[in-house]
Design an enzyme around this catalytic site. Structure first.
Site, PDB file in Angstrom:
ATOM      1  N   THR A 239       0.819  -1.215   0.000  1.00 24.95           N
ATOM      2  CA  THR A 239       0.000   0.000   0.000  1.00 24.95           C
ATOM      3  C   THR A 239       0.851   1.263   0.000  1.00 24.95           C
ATOM      4  O   THR A 239       0.482   2.264  -0.609  1.00 24.95           O
ATOM      5  CB  THR A 239      -0.922  -0.021   1.244  1.00 24.95           C
TER       6      THR A 239
ATOM      7  N   ASP B 252       2.030  -6.681  -4.342  1.00 22.10           N
ATOM      8  CA  ASP B 252       1.261  -6.749  -3.096  1.00 22.10           C
ATOM      9  C   ASP B 252       1.978  -7.795  -2.229  1.00 22.10           C
ATOM     10  O   ASP B 252       2.399  -8.843  -2.735  1.00 22.10           O
ATOM     11  CB  ASP B 252      -0.161  -7.220  -3.418  1.00 22.10           C
ATOM     12  N   SER B 253       2.094  -7.533  -0.954  1.00 20.73           N
ATOM     13  CA  SER B 253       2.925  -8.444  -0.155  1.00 20.73           C
ATOM     14  C   SER B 253       2.298  -9.820   0.024  1.00 20.73           C
ATOM     15  O   SER B 253       2.965 -10.748   0.461  1.00 20.73           O
ATOM     16  CB  SER B 253       3.303  -7.822   1.189  1.00 20.73           C
TER      17      SER B 253
ATOM     18  N   THR C 203       1.983  -4.543   4.235  1.00 18.21           N
ATOM     19  CA  THR C 203       1.896  -4.920   5.647  1.00 18.21           C
ATOM     20  C   THR C 203       1.495  -6.384   5.855  1.00 18.21           C
ATOM     21  O   THR C 203       1.822  -6.974   6.882  1.00 18.21           O
ATOM     22  CB  THR C 203       0.890  -4.031   6.400  1.00 18.21           C
TER      23      THR C 203
ATOM     24  N   THR D 117       4.406  -8.887  14.713  1.00 14.51           N
ATOM     25  CA  THR D 117       3.216  -9.546  14.166  1.00 14.51           C
ATOM     26  C   THR D 117       2.237  -8.472  13.720  1.00 14.51           C
ATOM     27  O   THR D 117       2.067  -7.474  14.418  1.00 14.51           O
ATOM     28  CB  THR D 117       2.533 -10.389  15.276  1.00 14.51           C
TER      29      THR D 117
ATOM     30  N   THR E 270       2.554 -21.540  20.735  1.00 10.18           N
ATOM     31  CA  THR E 270       1.216 -21.339  21.293  1.00 10.18           C
ATOM     32  C   THR E 270       0.324 -20.489  20.392  1.00 10.18           C
ATOM     33  O   THR E 270       0.815 -19.619  19.669  1.00 10.18           O
ATOM     34  CB  THR E 270       1.289 -20.689  22.695  1.00 10.18           C
ATOM     35  N   GLN E 271      -0.978 -20.754  20.473  1.00 10.81           N
ATOM     36  CA  GLN E 271      -1.951 -19.931  19.744  1.00 10.81           C
ATOM     37  C   GLN E 271      -2.125 -18.571  20.413  1.00 10.81           C
ATOM     38  O   GLN E 271      -2.703 -17.662  19.821  1.00 10.81           O
ATOM     39  CB  GLN E 271      -3.301 -20.655  19.678  1.00 10.81           C
ATOM     40  N   CYS E 272      -1.669 -18.439  21.666  1.00 13.36           N
ATOM     41  CA  CYS E 272      -1.775 -17.150  22.357  1.00 13.36           C
ATOM     42  C   CYS E 272      -0.748 -16.189  21.768  1.00 13.36           C
ATOM     43  O   CYS E 272       0.311 -16.601  21.338  1.00 13.36           O
ATOM     44  CB  CYS E 272      -1.485 -17.297  23.845  1.00 13.36           C
TER      45      CYS E 272
HETATM   46  N1  ASP Z   1      -2.293  -5.949   0.689  1.00 15.36           N
HETATM   47  C1  ASP Z   1      -1.315  -4.936   1.027  1.00 15.36           C
HETATM   48  C2  ASP Z   1       0.036  -5.599   1.070  1.00 15.36           C
HETATM   49  O1  ASP Z   1       0.352  -6.258   2.020  1.00 15.36           O
HETATM   50  C3  ASP Z   1      -1.649  -4.320   2.342  1.00 15.36           C
HETATM   51  C4  ASP Z   1      -0.694  -3.263   2.828  1.00 15.36           C
HETATM   52  O2  ASP Z   1       0.325  -2.966   2.277  1.00 15.36           O
HETATM   53  O3  ASP Z   1      -1.032  -2.657   3.870  1.00 15.36           O
HETATM   54  O4  ASP Z   1       0.782  -5.490   0.127  1.00 15.36           O
END
Ligand code: ASP
Length: 345
Positions: free
Chosen positions: A15, A59-60, A91, A168, A279-281
């Site tokens: 993005t 796009d990631s 992201t 994360t 862990t899932q936590c």
């Molecule tokens: N879908 C986008 C990506 O990961 C989302 C972003 O960049 O915030 O490339």
């Protein structure tokens, strides 16, 4: 000490590299020059900035291990010419990429800062500008002795600098999209940049920087839930070529005590499949043996991932499997910190 630091921007996409087409109002990738033209403030930084770019930007969600190799190669190719590196990245998978690079870059003594944004750079209220400007400042920052302030693979977002392999993505909406649940932030930015120096790793080795490009993706994630069936677990553990499994367990590393689960895990383990318990936590650590519900896992040969994130566990396994076929060695290495990804008291 040199007056100006130099920083290389590596555009991969996401993005942060997108703009709104006024005609259609839809988002599409810009090129690196267009992105930078939205941030004239960069000229105010006393930093020499250059850039290289993936072509096309992606796009990631389309990031692959081959993309990590490309980032690593770019860094290696420019390692001696720059004081730090900023990777502009989507992201969605940024925490995976930052984790992967933390393992692939060996004997790192310079900052590699991943950043991105929730709103495209060309949009009013975008968080891209602040994130990028601060990431560059962090990548350029040096102490009085001329050494990098944060010579690690990190992720910067909103106001937090985190160790990459501890980060994360936790929110699809908020500007504060990332968290480091099990390790303190390396720096917090506000009016001032406050470094948490005692948490920052400084590589002491005299060996020179190198990159590790062999990654093995023969990995599966097995998330336990109440009611999971024998057929599901069996299907996953019999995947052809499978070399490692990330077992996402309950709480402090627990799973149902049914006999079939124990047998399937033990059988897979005996065949040489590495099974890592995380862990899932979001916060806290696996502590096998604390409850009776994890004793069977131990008996089956499952190894602890302690407080590693899922992203760090998956990418660390890819890295370790790429390095060796020695299963015993992989089981040992997965449970000890290689790049500060695990807390062991
Ligand atoms: N879908 C986008 C990506 O990961 C989302 C972003 O960049 O915030 O490339």
């Amino acid at each position: 000490m040199k007056n100006e630091s130099s920083v290389l921007l590596i555009f991969t996409g996401g993005t942060i590299s997108m703009g709104e087409n006024p005609a259609t109002q839809s988002l599409s990738p810009l090129d690196s020059a267009q992105v930078l033209s939205f941030i004239p403030e960069l000229k105010m930084l006393r930093v020499n900035i250059s850039s290289v770019s993936f072509n096309p930007l992606i796009d990631s969600s389309d990031i692959q291990p081959a993309s990590w190799v490309r980032i690593a190669e770019i860094i290696r190719g420019h390692y001696d010419s720059y004081d730090g590196f900023v990777v502009l990245h989507g992201t969605d998978t940024m925490a995976y990429s930052a984790s992967a690079l933390s393992f692939m870059l060996e004997n790192l003594t310079k900052p590699v800062i991943f950043t991105g944004s929730q709103l495209p750079v060309g949009v009013l209220r975008s968080d891209a500008k602040e994130n990028l400007i601060t990431a560059i400042e962090l990548a350029a920052a040096r102490n009085e002795d001329g050494e990098a302030m944060v010579p690690e693979v990190c992720l910067f977002f909103e106001d937090k600098l985190m160790r990459g392999n501890r980060s994360t993505k936790r929110n699809t909406e908020a500007f504060n999209a990332f968290a480091s649940f099990n390790y303190p932030e390396l720096a917090k930015t506000g009016v001032h940049i406050r470094y948490a120096s005692s948490y920052i790793h400084h590589e002491k080795t005299k060996q020179s920087f190198s990159i590790q490009k062999k990654l093995d993706t023969n990995i599966a994630i097995l998330k336990i839930f109440p009611g999971i069936t024998e057929a599901t677990v069996k299907a996953i553990l019999s995947i052809t070529g499978l070399r490692a499994v990330v077992l996402e367990s309950f709480g402090a590393g627990n799973a149902p005590r049914v006999e079939w689960l124990f047998k399937l895990l033990k059988n897979a383990n005996d065949k040489g499949i590495v099974i890592v318990n995380v862990t899932q936590c979001r916060s806290g650590s696996v502590e096998m043996g604390r409850y009776e519900t994890s004793i069977n896992l131990q008996k089956a040969g499952v190894v602890s991932g302690y407080d590693m994130t899922l992203e760090a566990t998956v990418t660390k396994l890819m890295y370790l499997l790429g390095q060796t076929n020695n299963v015993k060695e992989i089981r040992t290495q997965i449970s000890i910190p290689l790049r500060g990804e695990i807390t062991i008291d």
